[in-house]
Design a protein around this motif. Sequence first.
Motif, PDB file in Angstrom:
ATOM      1  N   PRO A   1       0.834  -1.209   0.000  1.00 23.05           N
ATOM      2  CA  PRO A   1       0.000   0.000   0.000  1.00 23.05           C
ATOM      3  C   PRO A   1       0.867   1.257   0.000  1.00 23.05           C
ATOM      4  CG  PRO A   1      -0.759  -1.554   1.660  1.00 23.05           C
ATOM      5  CD  PRO A   1       0.543  -2.067   1.138  1.00 23.05           C
ATOM      6  N   ARG A   2       0.360   2.302  -0.616  1.00 24.46           N
ATOM      7  CA  ARG A   2       1.081   3.569  -0.618  1.00 24.46           C
ATOM      8  C   ARG A   2       0.152   4.666  -0.116  1.00 24.46           C
ATOM      9  NH1 ARG A   2       1.128   4.836  -7.070  1.00 24.46           N
ATOM     10  NH2 ARG A   2      -0.806   6.008  -7.045  1.00 24.46           N
ATOM     11  N   THR A   3       0.761   5.706   0.409  1.00 25.99           N
ATOM     12  CA  THR A   3       0.002   6.837   0.922  1.00 25.99           C
ATOM     13  C   THR A   3       0.077   7.956  -0.091  1.00 25.99           C
ATOM     14  OG1 THR A   3       0.569   6.201   3.164  1.00 25.99           O
ATOM     15  CG2 THR A   3      -0.234   8.437   2.841  1.00 25.99           C
ATOM     16  N   GLY A   4      -1.079   8.432  -0.504  1.00 25.21           N
ATOM     17  CA  GLY A   4      -1.141   9.483  -1.510  1.00 25.21           C
ATOM     18  C   GLY A   4      -1.671  10.777  -0.937  1.00 25.21           C
TER      19      GLY A   4
ATOM     20  N   ARG B   1      -7.732   2.054  -5.402  1.00 27.74           N
ATOM     21  CA  ARG B   1      -7.746   3.147  -6.376  1.00 27.74           C
ATOM     22  C   ARG B   1      -8.730   2.857  -7.509  1.00 27.74           C
ATOM     23  NH1 ARG B   1      -2.418   2.888  -4.681  1.00 27.74           N
ATOM     24  NH2 ARG B   1      -1.727   1.613  -6.421  1.00 27.74           N
TER      25      ARG B   1
ATOM     26  N   ARG C   1      -3.917  10.901   2.159  1.00 29.21           N
ATOM     27  CA  ARG C   1      -3.273  10.507   3.408  1.00 29.21           C
ATOM     28  C   ARG C   1      -3.838   9.219   3.990  1.00 29.21           C
ATOM     29  NH1 ARG C   1       0.908  12.425   2.132  1.00 29.21           N
ATOM     30  NH2 ARG C   1       1.112  14.662   2.009  1.00 29.21           N
ATOM     31  N   ILE C   2      -4.274   8.324   3.102  1.00 30.32           N
ATOM     32  CA  ILE C   2      -4.678   6.991   3.513  1.00 30.32           C
ATOM     33  C   ILE C   2      -3.897   6.003   2.657  1.00 30.32           C
ATOM     34  CG2 ILE C   2      -6.993   7.611   4.286  1.00 30.32           C
ATOM     35  CD1 ILE C   2      -8.068   6.574   1.604  1.00 30.32           C
ATOM     36  N   GLU C   3      -3.656   4.820   3.210  1.00 29.89           N
ATOM     37  CA  GLU C   3      -2.966   3.795   2.435  1.00 29.89           C
ATOM     38  C   GLU C   3      -3.939   3.191   1.432  1.00 29.89           C
ATOM     39  OE1 GLU C   3      -1.238   0.894   4.997  1.00 29.89           O
ATOM     40  OE2 GLU C   3       0.499   2.152   5.418  1.00 29.89           O
ATOM     41  N   THR C   4      -3.527   3.138   0.172  1.00 28.11           N
ATOM     42  CA  THR C   4      -4.373   2.557  -0.865  1.00 28.11           C
ATOM     43  C   THR C   4      -3.576   1.553  -1.687  1.00 28.11           C
ATOM     44  OG1 THR C   4      -3.853   4.324  -2.433  1.00 28.11           O
ATOM     45  CG2 THR C   4      -5.822   4.608  -1.085  1.00 28.11           C
TER      46      THR C   4
END
Length: 90
Positions: A35-38, A49, A41-44
């Motif tokens: 997961p990445r934070t975009g 997405r 400001r949440i991990e997706t």
Amino acid sequence: MDWMAWTWPTAVFFLIIAGTLIVFTILAIKYPETPRTGVLRIETTRGDRLFITLLGSAFINLAWLGLLGAPQWGALIVSFFYAIAVFRWV
């Protein structure tokens, strides 16, 4: 089934959604993701997405239809750029 008007555009829409889910499943198996934070400001993940993109595109199309009443091609183009932005920055 007489209760629902199945037309070719409707069938194509659902086939594209099913195909997209299959491709994303294969990608998740073949290339595990972290997961990445975009910008939200949440991990997706890719699946998150995709869900955000589909939900936002539905609202874009409904707003286009309700406010403009113009042909949906414009909403499709806006949704395409929205999808690019979501996958890039969210």
